[in-house]
Design a protein around this motif. Structure first.
Motif, mmCIF file in Angstrom:
data_model
loop_
_atom_site.group_PDB
_atom_site.id
_atom_site.type_symbol
_atom_site.label_atom_id
_atom_site.label_comp_id
_atom_site.label_asym_id
_atom_site.label_seq_id
_atom_site.Cartn_x
_atom_site.Cartn_y
_atom_site.Cartn_z
ATOM 1 N N THR A 53 9.795 -0.115 -1.824
ATOM 2 C CA THR A 53 10.141 1.620 -1.718
ATOM 3 C C THR A 53 8.958 2.334 -1.873
ATOM 4 O OG1 THR A 53 12.461 0.787 -2.734
ATOM 5 C CG2 THR A 53 11.523 3.357 -2.915
ATOM 6 N N ARG A 54 8.146 2.071 -2.627
ATOM 7 C CA ARG A 54 7.047 3.155 -2.810
ATOM 8 C C ARG A 54 6.071 2.897 -1.715
ATOM 9 N NH1 ARG A 54 4.208 1.548 -6.766
ATOM 10 N NH2 ARG A 54 5.394 -0.185 -7.692
ATOM 11 N N LEU A 55 5.904 1.677 -0.959
ATOM 12 C CA LEU A 55 5.124 1.222 0.010
ATOM 13 C C LEU A 55 5.911 2.517 1.361
ATOM 14 C CD1 LEU A 55 4.221 -2.157 -0.120
ATOM 15 C CD2 LEU A 55 2.553 -0.464 0.180
ATOM 16 N N ALA A 56 7.079 2.146 1.397
ATOM 17 C CA ALA A 56 7.847 2.958 2.586
ATOM 18 C C ALA A 56 7.401 4.234 2.630
ATOM 19 C CB ALA A 56 9.243 2.414 2.478
ATOM 20 N N ALA A 57 7.563 4.650 1.279
ATOM 21 C CA ALA A 57 7.449 6.364 0.785
ATOM 22 C C ALA A 57 5.905 6.636 1.525
ATOM 23 C CB ALA A 57 7.471 6.665 -0.409
ATOM 24 N N ILE A 58 5.052 5.991 1.285
ATOM 25 C CA ILE A 58 3.624 6.152 1.472
ATOM 26 C C ILE A 58 3.570 6.175 3.088
ATOM 27 C CG2 ILE A 58 1.204 5.533 1.763
ATOM 28 C CD1 ILE A 58 1.844 4.318 -1.210
ATOM 29 N N HIS A 59 4.188 5.400 3.785
ATOM 30 C CA HIS A 59 4.246 5.237 5.188
ATOM 31 C C HIS A 59 4.894 6.392 5.920
ATOM 32 C CE1 HIS A 59 3.107 0.621 4.366
ATOM 33 N NE2 HIS A 59 2.016 1.850 4.261
ATOM 34 N N THR A 79 -1.946 0.712 -8.003
ATOM 35 C CA THR A 79 -2.721 -0.475 -7.944
ATOM 36 C C THR A 79 -2.162 -1.827 -7.290
ATOM 37 O OG1 THR A 79 -4.078 0.502 -9.846
ATOM 38 C CG2 THR A 79 -4.636 -1.756 -9.150
ATOM 39 N N ARG A 80 -0.867 -2.114 -7.895
ATOM 40 C CA ARG A 80 -0.268 -3.099 -7.420
ATOM 41 C C ARG A 80 0.339 -3.145 -5.858
ATOM 42 N NH1 ARG A 80 4.670 -3.652 -11.239
ATOM 43 N NH2 ARG A 80 5.836 -4.910 -9.754
ATOM 44 N N ILE A 81 0.164 -2.376 -5.371
ATOM 45 C CA ILE A 81 0.492 -2.271 -3.950
ATOM 46 C C ILE A 81 -0.671 -1.832 -2.908
ATOM 47 C CG2 ILE A 81 2.825 -1.558 -4.236
ATOM 48 C CD1 ILE A 81 2.373 1.145 -3.545
ATOM 49 N N LEU A 82 -1.728 -1.763 -3.339
ATOM 50 C CA LEU A 82 -2.863 -1.563 -2.502
ATOM 51 C C LEU A 82 -3.070 -2.240 -1.680
ATOM 52 C CD1 LEU A 82 -5.804 -0.379 -4.789
ATOM 53 C CD2 LEU A 82 -4.319 1.102 -3.506
ATOM 54 N N PRO A 83 -2.955 -3.824 -1.629
ATOM 55 C CA PRO A 83 -3.011 -4.838 -0.435
ATOM 56 C C PRO A 83 -2.081 -4.447 0.667
ATOM 57 C CG PRO A 83 -2.917 -5.953 -2.610
ATOM 58 C CD PRO A 83 -2.575 -4.518 -3.058
ATOM 59 N N ASP A 84 -0.801 -3.769 0.380
ATOM 60 C CA ASP A 84 0.083 -3.784 1.333
ATOM 61 C C ASP A 84 0.264 -2.414 2.223
ATOM 62 O OD1 ASP A 84 1.048 -6.372 1.130
ATOM 63 O OD2 ASP A 84 1.924 -5.789 -0.756
ATOM 64 N N ILE A 85 -0.520 -1.600 1.835
ATOM 65 C CA ILE A 85 -0.842 -0.366 2.440
ATOM 66 C C ILE A 85 -1.132 -0.272 3.948
ATOM 67 C CG2 ILE A 85 -1.680 2.079 2.526
ATOM 68 C CD1 ILE A 85 -1.705 1.913 -0.587
ATOM 69 N N ASP A 86 -0.786 0.138 4.872
ATOM 70 C CA ASP A 86 -1.178 0.182 6.189
ATOM 71 C C ASP A 86 -2.282 1.184 6.174
ATOM 72 O OD1 ASP A 86 -1.770 0.685 9.039
ATOM 73 O OD2 ASP A 86 0.623 0.415 9.344
ATOM 74 N N TYR A 87 -3.593 0.967 5.970
ATOM 75 C CA TYR A 87 -4.499 1.884 5.943
ATOM 76 C C TYR A 87 -4.652 2.641 7.303
ATOM 77 C CZ TYR A 87 -5.256 0.257 1.307
ATOM 78 O OH TYR A 87 -5.059 -0.058 -0.070
ATOM 79 N N ARG A 88 -4.611 1.837 8.362
ATOM 80 C CA ARG A 88 -4.729 2.418 9.772
ATOM 81 C C ARG A 88 -3.894 3.695 9.949
ATOM 82 N NH1 ARG A 88 -4.775 -1.638 14.816
ATOM 83 N NH2 ARG A 88 -6.701 -2.472 13.305
ATOM 84 N N ALA A 89 -2.752 3.511 9.555
ATOM 85 C CA ALA A 89 -1.561 4.508 9.589
ATOM 86 C C ALA A 89 -2.066 5.805 8.688
ATOM 87 C CB ALA A 89 -0.124 3.867 9.262
ATOM 88 N N VAL A 90 -2.399 5.517 7.645
ATOM 89 C CA VAL A 90 -3.005 6.469 6.838
ATOM 90 C C VAL A 90 -3.991 7.388 7.535
ATOM 91 C CG1 VAL A 90 -4.191 7.234 4.507
ATOM 92 C CG2 VAL A 90 -2.103 5.516 4.892
#
Length: 319
Positions: A53-59, A79-90
């Protein structure tokens, strides 16, 4: 056209709904178009929704097209979701004009973005704690935020405390070198940092930026000075502090000294650090878990200028 601010919750759950509502009202009163993420008030355990849910909110924040993506609050959770963030999108969102703003737990996101993409984010306020403060938003914070939104911000200045180390240690100075007589200018250095606990937790991970000849700013809340020193010792022994041209202490708030300290306090930590690094060590930066906070670009090349007790971080030439 009104500037567009997107509110989302990437960390802890929003418990203080009143401050959340006050924050929204304040931003609207300032003339901004405010959009609230669909999961901003979601709760899962202590978090603002589960990890997905929080990853989706970031995206969603990254794809919102907003001028500012502003966190609702810090706490813990990134911290616990850093590996799954789409950094290219950010990074793509940042390149198109979306500025990501926050502090505290958000430091983990900011440093990860810097490490993975080199993109610049902004250390600054959160919705509830700052814009939704019960006694009103701080005028200086509000002005700094407005400068960012309108693209007018060129830097921040502050006055160094009289009591916070009159000695300058850029060249291992002796006790006769007084800061009031000193002029320093450090240019073209990457400004980075944020919450010290979050920064230290990233050491040894892919989300810790490698910044050489940088200017590191730090702050924390509820951490006794010995814990602050312990974290700095880790950064020192990891070789990170030796690579910095300057280390700037923001505000370290809401801790309690005990009789066992016997005079040991935050100033003791500053003195210890000065004796162990060659770079400039400054204090008093108005940033941290306090009402009056400036906004600082994480990952941008800046100039640090110090004359007597006046200190300035300048980035107008870069921004």
């Amino acid at each position: 056209m009104k500037k567009h601010i997107y509110i989302y919750s990437p960390s802890s759950a929003v418990r203080d709904k009143a401050s959340f509502k006050r924050g929204l009202k304040k931003l609207s009163a300032m003339g901004y178009e405010v959009e609230v993420d669909e999961a901003a008030l979601t709760t899962h355990q202590r978090f603002a929704g589960d990890d997905k849910t929080r990853l989706a909110a970031i995206h969603r924040a990254a794809s919102s097209g907003a001028d500012i993506a502003l966190i609702s609050r810090g706490g813990y959770g990134l911290t616990r979701i850093l590996p799954d963030i789409d950094y290219r999108a950010v990074a793509n969102a940042i390149s198109k004009g979306t500025q990501f703003v926050g502090f505290s737990d958000f430091t983990a996101f900011q440093l990860a973005v810097l490490a993975k993409t080199g993109a610049v984010t902004w250390a600054g306020p959160s919705l509830g704690e700052d814009f939704g403060a019960a006694d009103g938003a701080d005028d200086i914070m509000e002005a700094c935020f407005d400068d960012l939104v309108t693209g007018q911000g060129e830097g921040s200045g502050w006055q160094l405390p009289k009591s916070a180390g009159k000695l300058v240690n850029d060249i291992k100075s002796n006790e006769n070198t007084i800061i009031a007589e000193s002029i320093h200018n450090i240019s073209n250095s990457i400004l980075w940092g944020g919450n010290l606990s979050m920064l230290t937790s990233l050491v040894g991970t892919p989300y810790m930026p490698v910044v050489k000849n940088g200017i590191l700013f730090i702050e924390d809340v509820g951490e006794h000075p010995y814990k602050v020193e312990r974290m700095l010792a880790q950064l020192l022994q990891a070789g990170i502090l030796a690579q910095q041209k300057a280390i700037i202490f923001g505000q370290f708030s809401n801790y309690k000294l005990v009789p066992h300290d016997k005079g040991y306090k935050l100033a003791s930590v500053v003195a210890w650090l000065k004796s162990n690094v060659k770079g400039l060590v400054l204090t008093g930066l108005p940033f941290g878990h306090i009402a009056t906070k400036v906004l600082l670009p994480v990952g941008l090349s800046v100039t640090l200028a110090v004359e007597k007790r006046d200190a300035f971080l300048l980035w107008g030439h870069q921004h």
